[in-house]
Write an enzyme that holds these catalytic residues in place. Structure first.
Site, PDB file in Angstrom:
ATOM      1  N   ASP A  46       0.823  -1.217   0.000  1.00  0.00           N
ATOM      2  CA  ASP A  46       0.000   0.000   0.000  1.00  0.00           C
ATOM      3  C   ASP A  46       0.852   1.261   0.000  1.00  0.00           C
ATOM      4  OD1 ASP A  46      -2.208  -1.544  -0.003  1.00  0.00           O
ATOM      5  OD2 ASP A  46      -2.608  -1.377   2.147  1.00  0.00           O
ATOM      6  N   LEU A  92     -14.528 -24.792 -30.296  1.00  0.00           N
ATOM      7  CA  LEU A  92     -14.140 -26.197 -30.213  1.00  0.00           C
ATOM      8  C   LEU A  92     -15.295 -27.093 -30.601  1.00  0.00           C
ATOM      9  CD1 LEU A  92     -12.374 -26.141 -26.746  1.00  0.00           C
ATOM     10  CD2 LEU A  92     -11.263 -26.655 -28.909  1.00  0.00           C
ATOM     11  N   GLU A 122      -6.826 -29.850 -20.578  1.00  0.00           N
ATOM     12  CA  GLU A 122      -7.104 -28.652 -19.777  1.00  0.00           C
ATOM     13  C   GLU A 122      -8.572 -28.670 -19.373  1.00  0.00           C
ATOM     14  OE1 GLU A 122      -6.346 -25.286 -22.283  1.00  0.00           O
ATOM     15  OE2 GLU A 122      -4.273 -25.887 -22.643  1.00  0.00           O
ATOM     16  N   LYS A 124     -12.230 -27.268 -19.230  1.00  0.00           N
ATOM     17  CA  LYS A 124     -12.970 -26.339 -20.091  1.00  0.00           C
ATOM     18  C   LYS A 124     -13.635 -25.336 -19.159  1.00  0.00           C
ATOM     19  CE  LYS A 124     -16.028 -26.190 -24.054  1.00  0.00           C
ATOM     20  NZ  LYS A 124     -16.911 -25.124 -23.583  1.00  0.00           N
ATOM     21  N   ASP A 126     -15.792 -22.439 -17.706  1.00  0.00           N
ATOM     22  CA  ASP A 126     -17.093 -21.942 -18.123  1.00  0.00           C
ATOM     23  C   ASP A 126     -17.141 -20.436 -17.893  1.00  0.00           C
ATOM     24  OD1 ASP A 126     -19.566 -22.036 -19.142  1.00  0.00           O
ATOM     25  OD2 ASP A 126     -20.515 -23.044 -17.442  1.00  0.00           O
ATOM     26  N   ARG A 145     -14.742 -12.159 -27.254  1.00  0.00           N
ATOM     27  CA  ARG A 145     -14.610 -12.985 -28.457  1.00  0.00           C
ATOM     28  C   ARG A 145     -15.515 -12.481 -29.587  1.00  0.00           C
ATOM     29  NH1 ARG A 145     -17.144 -17.703 -30.409  1.00  0.00           N
ATOM     30  NH2 ARG A 145     -15.760 -18.839 -31.786  1.00  0.00           N
ATOM     31  N   GLU A 183      -9.551 -17.283 -20.685  1.00  0.00           N
ATOM     32  CA  GLU A 183     -10.937 -17.300 -20.228  1.00  0.00           C
ATOM     33  C   GLU A 183     -11.016 -16.525 -18.919  1.00  0.00           C
ATOM     34  OE1 GLU A 183     -12.627 -19.149 -22.414  1.00  0.00           O
ATOM     35  OE2 GLU A 183     -14.567 -19.610 -21.501  1.00  0.00           O
ATOM     36  N   TYR A 235      -4.685 -19.745 -22.332  1.00  0.00           N
ATOM     37  CA  TYR A 235      -4.486 -21.058 -22.943  1.00  0.00           C
ATOM     38  C   TYR A 235      -4.106 -21.047 -24.418  1.00  0.00           C
ATOM     39  CZ  TYR A 235      -9.517 -20.299 -23.848  1.00  0.00           C
ATOM     40  OH  TYR A 235     -10.719 -19.771 -24.205  1.00  0.00           O
ATOM     41  N   LYS A 323     -17.378 -32.786 -23.125  1.00  0.00           N
ATOM     42  CA  LYS A 323     -18.233 -32.088 -22.149  1.00  0.00           C
ATOM     43  C   LYS A 323     -18.644 -33.007 -21.000  1.00  0.00           C
ATOM     44  CE  LYS A 323     -20.834 -28.828 -23.426  1.00  0.00           C
ATOM     45  NZ  LYS A 323     -20.981 -27.425 -23.039  1.00  0.00           N
ATOM     46  N   CYS A 417     -48.747 -16.975   7.744  1.00  0.00           N
ATOM     47  CA  CYS A 417     -47.781 -18.080   7.723  1.00  0.00           C
ATOM     48  C   CYS A 417     -48.516 -19.389   7.416  1.00  0.00           C
ATOM     49  CB  CYS A 417     -47.049 -18.176   9.054  1.00  0.00           C
ATOM     50  SG  CYS A 417     -46.023 -19.657   9.166  1.00  0.00           S
ATOM     51  N   CYS A 420     -48.432 -21.720  10.690  1.00  0.00           N
ATOM     52  CA  CYS A 420     -49.043 -21.450  11.989  1.00  0.00           C
ATOM     53  C   CYS A 420     -50.118 -20.363  11.926  1.00  0.00           C
ATOM     54  CB  CYS A 420     -47.968 -21.083  13.018  1.00  0.00           C
ATOM     55  SG  CYS A 420     -47.239 -19.469  12.738  1.00  0.00           S
ATOM     56  N   CYS A 433     -42.197 -15.246   9.018  1.00  0.00           N
ATOM     57  CA  CYS A 433     -43.278 -15.506   9.964  1.00  0.00           C
ATOM     58  C   CYS A 433     -42.860 -14.879  11.283  1.00  0.00           C
ATOM     59  CB  CYS A 433     -43.472 -17.013  10.130  1.00  0.00           C
ATOM     60  SG  CYS A 433     -44.388 -17.413  11.624  1.00  0.00           S
ATOM     61  N   CYS A 439     -44.185 -21.304  16.062  1.00  0.00           N
ATOM     62  CA  CYS A 439     -44.503 -21.757  14.699  1.00  0.00           C
ATOM     63  C   CYS A 439     -43.861 -23.139  14.508  1.00  0.00           C
ATOM     64  CB  CYS A 439     -43.954 -20.745  13.695  1.00  0.00           C
ATOM     65  SG  CYS A 439     -44.028 -21.276  11.990  1.00  0.00           S
TER      66      CYS A 439
HETATM   67  S1  IVH Z   1      -9.134 -23.627 -26.705  1.00  0.00           S
HETATM   68  C1  IVH Z   1      -8.638 -23.236 -31.003  1.00  0.00           C
HETATM   69  N1  IVH Z   1      -9.147 -24.181 -24.160  1.00  0.00           N
HETATM   70  O1  IVH Z   1     -14.569 -23.079 -24.892  1.00  0.00           O
HETATM   71  C2  IVH Z   1      -8.783 -23.438 -29.567  1.00  0.00           C
HETATM   72  N2  IVH Z   1     -11.074 -23.137 -25.070  1.00  0.00           N
HETATM   73  O2  IVH Z   1     -15.850 -23.371 -28.148  1.00  0.00           O
HETATM   74  C3  IVH Z   1      -9.966 -22.788 -29.074  1.00  0.00           C
HETATM   75  N3  IVH Z   1     -12.811 -22.692 -23.430  1.00  0.00           N
HETATM   76  O3  IVH Z   1     -14.986 -20.321 -26.900  1.00  0.00           O
HETATM   77  C4  IVH Z   1     -10.227 -22.732 -27.681  1.00  0.00           C
HETATM   78  N4  IVH Z   1     -11.763 -23.510 -21.694  1.00  0.00           N
HETATM   79  O4  IVH Z   1     -14.109 -19.862 -24.650  1.00  0.00           O
HETATM   80  C5  IVH Z   1      -9.844 -23.661 -25.174  1.00  0.00           C
HETATM   81  N5  IVH Z   1      -8.993 -24.727 -21.924  1.00  0.00           N
HETATM   82  C6  IVH Z   1      -9.670 -24.195 -22.934  1.00  0.00           C
HETATM   83  C7  IVH Z   1     -10.958 -23.646 -22.774  1.00  0.00           C
HETATM   84  C8  IVH Z   1     -11.629 -23.128 -23.869  1.00  0.00           C
HETATM   85  C9  IVH Z   1     -12.862 -22.927 -22.114  1.00  0.00           C
HETATM   86  C10 IVH Z   1     -13.920 -22.095 -24.176  1.00  0.00           C
HETATM   87  C11 IVH Z   1     -13.557 -21.030 -25.152  1.00  0.00           C
HETATM   88  C12 IVH Z   1     -14.265 -21.402 -26.422  1.00  0.00           C
HETATM   89  C13 IVH Z   1     -15.162 -22.510 -26.019  1.00  0.00           C
HETATM   90  C14 IVH Z   1     -15.195 -23.642 -27.019  1.00  0.00           C
END
Ligand code: IVH
Length: 675
Positions: A46, A92, A122, A124, A126, A145, A183, A235, A323, A417, A420, A433, A439
């Site tokens: 700080d 993907l 890796e 995926k 979300d 994107r 991501e 990634y 998935k 409620c 009761c 309540c 109650c």
């Molecule tokens: S690689 C060409 N790696 O999943 C490679 N995508 O359609 C393209 N996503 O829009 C993506 N985790 O947002 C990659 N470890 C990961 C990911 C990842 C999440 C998402 C990404 C993409 C969607 C797949």
């Protein structure tokens, strides 16, 4: 720290110091947010930060948008600008079926005649996919994107996220321009807090962490983004002006060196069997992660071989997403009932046609409060989408429109409620309540809490039993439990002489609780097991706690004004005083010794795991801790006793430091459990 008076400095001196400070602050940011290994104290950080601000204020001509002082504070934009990406952001090919993964590996093997082919696995994530561009190691801009070719300029919003570096580290091997893809996502815990805040304010909650991330990152005012619990994983390289990497695994390692955060669950493997094992392991760990993931991404490691396989229209042939089973399914609402909780809060609950959601059968889902039911326009008979968003409590996400179907009446909260018949009070978006323990469902929940393992641990006093005792009007408060005779217990469904005698004995045996457990058992609002332990440790006797005023209580950092007020009010309440004195008449004797000799060093301790352990999987470690009387939680808070740090720990390590929680390594953990 001694800094030179800014009034005595010339511009050249100031420029040199500003530059050194910016570099230093970003380095410490990297150590703290990316590496989880801070080198300096928060206070020292700080000081450096304030000094930089002071110099920038005095020498405004030296200000720069990539200064760490500008992570927050920019004015809202009027509209997000469009940005053309440096390269197409591909998506993907995503599959659910294991066979298609076999087909993918076969396809790669057929086209690449090599004995051993390396794949990188890796999670995926979300979240929201972003492009971030660094020029000469400096954060230049960031974009969503969008359609893959053009995205929206969210440079200023991304800058508020501390795990996105403004300057790269270890810059000797740095290309002049590098565009990376990653991501951004919101931590699950922060998402729940955000939604709780929104619900309390009567605002619409976000359906899931991804929607919250997308919504906030596209806000025009960066101040709305700052401070939210976002994190990032990088990634991919989209474009590089300099030496190219040979493999993806190398790229990830180089990212880590530059301070671009990569995921601790990334692994490299060489066969279909390994891929399947990796998938199962990640699926098993999924709910322990602090962020949402929805599958496993499998990528060919060698970048030259990737070119050989090429791309389809929008997705590469060298990668695939496997998935996880969906955590959302369609069901129908059979009824909407209103449930009364221990505190009297009324919650509308949807009773659903049972449906399997990601391996768990769901037949009830919370609708939160009346506002929410109206906002989602949910009525009895409607078709709905049900989700388990990485959590235990299922939710109704939305109604599914059915054209031409006649719908039932709109749902309204009852005027009285439902349990009761007492008056209902409204607090913000919630209904309560007002009857307290008279109650029945509140009394049932109160008894269940009183008897729970963390409280008085009365074996045999389940929710069903508590329900019957209350229904038969055998008790009006917890003190009455001690007046129940074996004969009375025999009247309960499912009870025979043996079980009735056992419950009677368990009740009698529960009359010598430890002070902390007794305090917790009382169910004082805002007093959880941790606060109960703090009170017991510091006051040593129930009398001392009863006598304490709000100031006495607030001397302890764990006890804030809300908790202190609730404790004082609880002991002042006449009805509570009566129940307490009847408990003592019934023979309650509180063990006021506070430093206890626990039977097991893990007894009542809360563990959080981060990173992987050599000896045990997460589930095994959890079982061991629980079998020794401890608990395992998925997130770190001030209640946590130990954070066990395995290989490649995640952000929980940082959380542990933030909350001052003790961290132990695997060896210490092993010796603790073998004691
Ligand atoms: S690689 C060409 N790696 O999943 C490679 N995508 O359609 C393209 N996503 O829009 C993506 N985790 O947002 C990659 N470890 C990961 C990911 C990842 C999440 C998402 C990404 C993409 C969607 C797949």
């Amino acid at each position: 720290m001694d800094f030179k008076d800014t009034g005595e400095m010339n511009a050249e001196e100031a420029r040199a110091e500003i530059e050194a400070l910016r570099e230093g602050i970003e380095y410490h940011n990297y150590l703290y947010y990316v590496k989880n290994q801070p080198l300096i104290s928060d206070t020292r950080y700080d000081e450096l930060f304030r000094r930089l601000q002071q110099l920038e204020d005095t020498f405004p001509e030296l200000d720069s948008p990539d200064s760490p002082s500008h992570r927050i504070g920019a004015e809202p934009a009027s509209k997000l600008k469009k940005i053309d990406h440096k390269a197409l952001l591909l998506s993907l090919n995503a599959v659910l079926d294991e066979r298609e993964i076999g087909d993918f590996v076969n396809f790669v093997q057929r086209n690449i005649a090599r004995e051993e082919i390396a794949f990188v696995l890796e999670p995926k994530f979300d979240g929201i996919s972003v492009e971030i561009v660094y020029e000469n190691g400096r954060y230049t801009y960031g974009a969503t994107r969008g359609d893959g070719q053009t995205g929206e300029d969210i440079t200023r919003n991304l800058k508020t996220i501390h795990s996105i570096p403004l300057r790269l580290q270890n810059t000797t091997s740095l290309p002049s321009v590098i565009a990376v893809r990653g991501e951004v996502f919101m931590i699950k815990k922060g998402f729940h807090e955000l939604n709780k805040e929104r619900l309390e304010k009567g605002e619409e909650p976000f359906a899931n962490p991804r929607n919250a991330t997308a919504g906030l990152l596209r806000q025009l005012d960066p101040k709305l983004v700052a401070g939210r619990p976002f994190d990032v994983r990088f990634y991919d390289v989209l474009a590089i002006n300099g030496e190219k990497m040979a493999s993806h695994w190398e790229t990830l390692k180089q990212f880590a060196k530059w301070g671009l955060k990569t995921d601790p669950y990334n692994t490299r493997c060489f066969s279909l069997e390994d891929i399947k094992r990796g998938y199962r392991k990640l699926l098993d760990q999924r709910d322990d992660l602090e962020y949402e993931i929805d599958g496993l991404v499998i990528k060919l490691d060698d970048l030259e071989l990737r070119e050989k396989l090429g791309e389809r229209q929008r997705s590469p042939r060298w990668a695939i997403a496997w998935k996880f089973p969906p955590k959302q399914e369609i069901s129908r609402i059979e009824d909407i009932v209103v449930q009364v909780g221990r505190t009297g809060k009324l919650t509308p609950v949807a009773l659903l046609q049972p449906v399997d959601v990601g391996g768990v059968t769901i037949s009830r889902a919370t609708l939160h409060n009346e506002n929410e039911v109206h906002r989602k326009d949910i009525r009895v008979g409607d078709k709905v989408r049900v989700a388990r968003a990485g959590d235990v409590i299922p939710e109704v996400v939305e109604r599914v429109e059915e054209l031409g179907r006649k719908r039932e009446e709109k749902f309204n909260m009852p005027k009285l409620c439902p349990a009761c018949g007492s008056e209902i009070a409204r607090e913000g978006a919630y209904h309560f309540c007002s009857a307290g323990l008279s109650c029945p469902p509140q009394l049932v929940e109160h008894i269940v809490h009183f008897a729970s393992r963390e409280a008085l641990n009365i074996a045999g006093l389940s929710e069903k039993t508590a329900q019957q005792i209350v229904d038969k009007r055998m008790v009006k408060n917890i003190a009455d439990l001690y007046q129940l005779s074996i004969d009375e217990l025999l009247q309960l469904k499912g009870f025979a002489l043996k079980s009735a005698t056992q419950l009677h004995e368990a009740l009698q045996a529960s009359r010598k609780p430890r002070l902390d457990r007794f305090l917790y058992a009382l169910g004082i609002r805002h007093v959880g097991d941790h606060t109960a332990r703090v009170l017991a440790r510091n006051f040593a006797s129930l009398d001392a706690i009863k006598k304490a005023n709000r100031d006495d209580l607030q001397k302890f950092p764990e006890i804030g004004p809300k908790i202190a007020l609730s404790i004082v009010e609880f002991f002042q309440e006449e009805e509570n005083q009566k129940v307490l004195s009847r408990l003592f008449d019934a023979g309650m004797e509180i063990e006021e010794t506070v430093e206890r000799k626990a039977e097991s060093p893990l007894e009542d301790k809360i563990f959080v795991f981060t990173g992987s352990l050599d000896k045990y999987t997460r589930s095994q470690a959890k079982l061991i801790v629980e079998s020794l009387g401890g608990r395992v939680s998925s997130s770190v808070s001030s209640n946590t006793d130990f954070v066990v740090v395995g290989k490649e720990p995640g952000s929980k390590l940082e959380e542990a430091r933030k909350h001052g929680v003790q961290t132990i390594d695997e060896t210490t953990f092993n010796s603790l459990i073998s004691q």
